[in-house]
Design a protein around this motif. Structure first.
Motif, PDB file in Angstrom:
ATOM      1  N   ALA A 152      39.379 -26.172 -16.866  1.00 35.73           N
ATOM      2  CA  ALA A 152      38.905 -26.709 -15.586  1.00 35.73           C
ATOM      3  C   ALA A 152      39.079 -28.221 -15.518  1.00 35.73           C
ATOM      4  O   ALA A 152      39.523 -28.770 -14.507  1.00 35.73           O
ATOM      5  N   ILE A 153      38.731 -28.900 -16.604  1.00 30.57           N
ATOM      6  CA  ILE A 153      38.830 -30.362 -16.615  1.00 30.57           C
ATOM      7  C   ILE A 153      40.284 -30.813 -16.645  1.00 30.57           C
ATOM      8  O   ILE A 153      40.667 -31.786 -15.975  1.00 30.57           O
ATOM      9  N   LYS A 154      41.126 -30.113 -17.399  1.00 34.31           N
ATOM     10  CA  LYS A 154      42.550 -30.462 -17.440  1.00 34.31           C
ATOM     11  C   LYS A 154      43.184 -30.361 -16.061  1.00 34.31           C
ATOM     12  O   LYS A 154      44.018 -31.184 -15.683  1.00 34.31           O
ATOM     13  N   LYS A 155      42.774 -29.367 -15.292  1.00 36.00           N
ATOM     14  CA  LYS A 155      43.372 -29.152 -13.973  1.00 36.00           C
ATOM     15  C   LYS A 155      42.760 -30.039 -12.891  1.00 36.00           C
ATOM     16  O   LYS A 155      43.464 -30.561 -12.023  1.00 36.00           O
ATOM     17  N   VAL A 195      37.429 -34.567 -14.933  1.00 40.29           N
ATOM     18  CA  VAL A 195      36.059 -34.390 -15.390  1.00 40.29           C
ATOM     19  C   VAL A 195      35.048 -34.613 -14.266  1.00 40.29           C
ATOM     20  O   VAL A 195      34.007 -33.934 -14.209  1.00 40.29           O
ATOM     21  N   GLN A 196      35.320 -35.526 -13.326  1.00 39.36           N
ATOM     22  CA  GLN A 196      34.341 -35.775 -12.271  1.00 39.36           C
ATOM     23  C   GLN A 196      34.184 -34.570 -11.349  1.00 39.36           C
ATOM     24  O   GLN A 196      33.073 -34.229 -10.943  1.00 39.36           O
ATOM     25  N   GLY A 249      30.705 -48.826 -10.367  1.00 43.02           N
ATOM     26  CA  GLY A 249      31.536 -47.770 -10.936  1.00 43.02           C
ATOM     27  C   GLY A 249      30.768 -46.639 -11.591  1.00 43.02           C
ATOM     28  O   GLY A 249      31.356 -45.619 -11.958  1.00 43.02           O
ATOM     29  N   LYS A 250      29.476 -46.776 -11.715  1.00 37.73           N
ATOM     30  CA  LYS A 250      28.683 -45.767 -12.414  1.00 37.73           C
ATOM     31  C   LYS A 250      28.107 -44.744 -11.427  1.00 37.73           C
ATOM     32  O   LYS A 250      27.505 -45.099 -10.422  1.00 37.73           O
ATOM     33  N   MET A 251      28.292 -43.479 -11.726  1.00 42.58           N
ATOM     34  CA  MET A 251      27.675 -42.375 -10.976  1.00 42.58           C
ATOM     35  C   MET A 251      27.844 -42.550  -9.460  1.00 42.58           C
ATOM     36  O   MET A 251      26.892 -42.456  -8.693  1.00 42.58           O
ATOM     37  N   MET A 252      29.082 -42.818  -9.048  1.00 42.55           N
ATOM     38  CA  MET A 252      29.405 -43.050  -7.643  1.00 42.55           C
ATOM     39  C   MET A 252      30.635 -42.254  -7.256  1.00 42.55           C
ATOM     40  O   MET A 252      31.572 -42.138  -8.037  1.00 42.55           O
ATOM     41  N   LEU A 270      24.458 -37.399  -9.900  1.00 47.85           N
ATOM     42  CA  LEU A 270      25.659 -36.954  -9.188  1.00 47.85           C
ATOM     43  C   LEU A 270      26.634 -36.216 -10.100  1.00 47.85           C
ATOM     44  O   LEU A 270      27.244 -35.219  -9.703  1.00 47.85           O
ATOM     45  N   PHE A 271      26.803 -36.695 -11.335  1.00 52.79           N
ATOM     46  CA  PHE A 271      27.724 -36.065 -12.284  1.00 52.79           C
ATOM     47  C   PHE A 271      26.944 -35.640 -13.531  1.00 52.79           C
ATOM     48  O   PHE A 271      26.307 -36.477 -14.179  1.00 52.79           O
ATOM     49  N   ASP A 272      27.018 -34.369 -13.849  1.00 47.73           N
ATOM     50  CA  ASP A 272      26.344 -33.847 -15.036  1.00 47.73           C
ATOM     51  C   ASP A 272      27.349 -33.824 -16.182  1.00 47.73           C
ATOM     52  O   ASP A 272      27.840 -32.770 -16.590  1.00 47.73           O
TER      53      ASP A 272
END
Length: 453
Positions: A35-38, A41-42, A329-332, A343-345
């Motif tokens: 999933a992350i490769k495709k 990660v965000q 740039g953090k969690m945006m 926002l991102f786990d």
């Protein structure tokens, strides 16, 4: 403590095989890897519950002008500061929107920074070239970034003009090439001044004469890239009723005094830097950080984050926007304009926890102020904020038609500075402002400049 080195200090094949076996032993890792490769990660880590909670509705909002766009330049601090002042022109002239010339202040900021840099080189001639201080001075002598007090210096010395008087140019909107050339020239100038001092024993007067010739070259480059700043201009506009107005032959200072007429010394920078080396209720400045020689030094008062919030809310309730600095740039997410610590786990997506505190992020180089924006609204529940409305300067295609929404938890972790009216501070903070500031080293995280784009 001395760490004993033996075979354990190398990455062995046995170690790699053990890690690989452990990774392959969990079938979920392959699903996550694919999933992350495709998708990246965000996309995989995004918490889809957050957009539901982070709505663009606020219990208190300020009317603003049209969204501005700094484009491919690091002038966020100028855009944000000018966006806080344009309300005065809009009210004075009964306008739906108004925009100052950011290019005008950019020109004078570059020119003043060039002089500031060359003066710093002259002040450090006895330092070795490879000293930490000289290396820091040479690293970025004239970048796009800045601070609130640097903005104050420019406005007080040069005034302001409407955008149409000195509009954007190719290089103001895409500043990288111009900055590279200015930096190369200034480093060359630094080498010349140091050689003239060490090799040829030139006097201070001779060195300053050479500096003047160097500044003439900088002025020429800036004129060719940005245009020459106006000395006088006619201010012409139509108000909301479509009535035409003309105020002829104004200087930039006259325009500022007549149509803005704000004492910028009424404002103070409050920071939240919860590190052990910066006690609260003390003032701080940063060595070799500035733009205008002889101008106002950068000054901060360090307080708890709840103090920043309370004073920002007070200013918003008084119908005045709030300039602030943060680590954007953090969690945006740029597409939705959401800024939220949930926002991102990443911990679940990667199976790796992240536990740095705000203080530890500052101390270990994981965070600092990178961007300046404007608070234009807040949502209060039982008197407490749960989200903030943010006016950005990245154009209307980013976020929600140029606006962002920030959770209160994000404010706690990644907002480092707000600029508020001094008179709104409680008495004990006004007293604390009178202290002699502690000087921070140039490379301290509180010496960072807002320049994200």
């Amino acid at each position: 403590m001395t760490v004993e080195l033996g075979k354990k200090h190398i990455i062995s094949q046995e170690m790699i095989e053990r890690f690989s076996k452990d990774f392959r032993g969990d079938p979920m890792n392959r699903i996550l890897m694919n999933a992350i490769k495709k998708n990246g990660v965000q996309a995989v880590a995004m918490n889809q519950d957050v957009p539901v909670a982070m709505q663009y509705t606020f219990s208190h909002e300020i009317k603003t002008g049209e969204i501005t766009n700094q484009k491919q330049s690091g002038r966020c601090w100028l855009f944000a500061a000018l966006n806080t002042l344009r309300q005065h022109v809009m009210r004075h002239c009964d306008l739906e929107s108004f925009e100052f010339s950011q290019n005008y202040l950019m020109f004078w900021d570059k020119f003043e920074k060039s002089n500031y840099f060359l003066e710093n080189i002259l002040e450090t001639l006895d330092e070795e070239t490879d000293s930490r201080l000289v290396a820091w001075l040479l690293m970025a002598p004239v970048n796009d970034g800045g601070q609130w007090d640097m903005f104050v210096n420019l406005v007080e010395k040069y005034g302001l003009v409407p955008k149409y008087v000195m509009p954007e140019t190719f290089q103001s909107s895409q500043s990288r090439a111009m900055n590279q050339l200015l930096t190369a020239k200034l480093r060359e100038d630094a080498a010349k001044l140091r050689a003239q001092y060490h090799k040829y024993k030139r006097s201070e007067a001779e060195l300053r004469e050479q500096k003047a010739a160097m500044l003439q070259e900088i002025y020429r480059i800036l004129c060719l890239c940005l245009g020459e700043p106006p000395v006088r201009f006619d201010f012409e506009y139509r108000d909301k009723a479509q009535k035409f107005h003309r105020d002829p032959d104004l200087t930039p200072q006259e325009f500022y005094q007549k149509y803005v007429n704000v004492d910028l010394h009424e404002y103070v920078s409050l920071i939240n830097a919860p590190t052990s080396d910066k006690p609260f209720y003390r003032t701080y400045t940063v060595k070799y950080l500035g733009n205008v020689k002889g101008g106002k030094d950068v000054l901060y008062l360090n307080v708890e984050v709840d103090v920043l919030k309370a004073l920002a809310i007070k200013q918003l309730q008084n119908e005045e926007p709030v300039w602030f600095g943060c680590d954007v740039g953090k969690m945006m997410d740029r597409e939705t304009g959401i800024m939220d610590t949930a926002l991102f786990d990443y911990a679940t997506a990667l199976g790796v926890p992240f536990h740095l505190t705000k203080a530890e992020r500052l101390e270990y180089g994981d965070s600092l102020m990178t961007h300046a924006m404007v608070f234009t609204g807040v949502n209060l529940v039982d008197g407490k904020p749960n989200r903030w409305k943010v006016e950005n300067s990245w154009g209307k295609d980013i976020g929600n038609r140029g606006f962002f929404v920030m959770s209160d938890a994000w404010f706690d972790q990644f907002v480092y500075q707000v600029v508020v009216k001094k008179n709104d501070l409680p008495e004990h903070l006004q007293t604390a402002l009178q202290q002699k500031p502690i000087e921070l080293q140039p490379w301290d995280p509180m010496g960072s400049l807002a320049l994200a784009y």
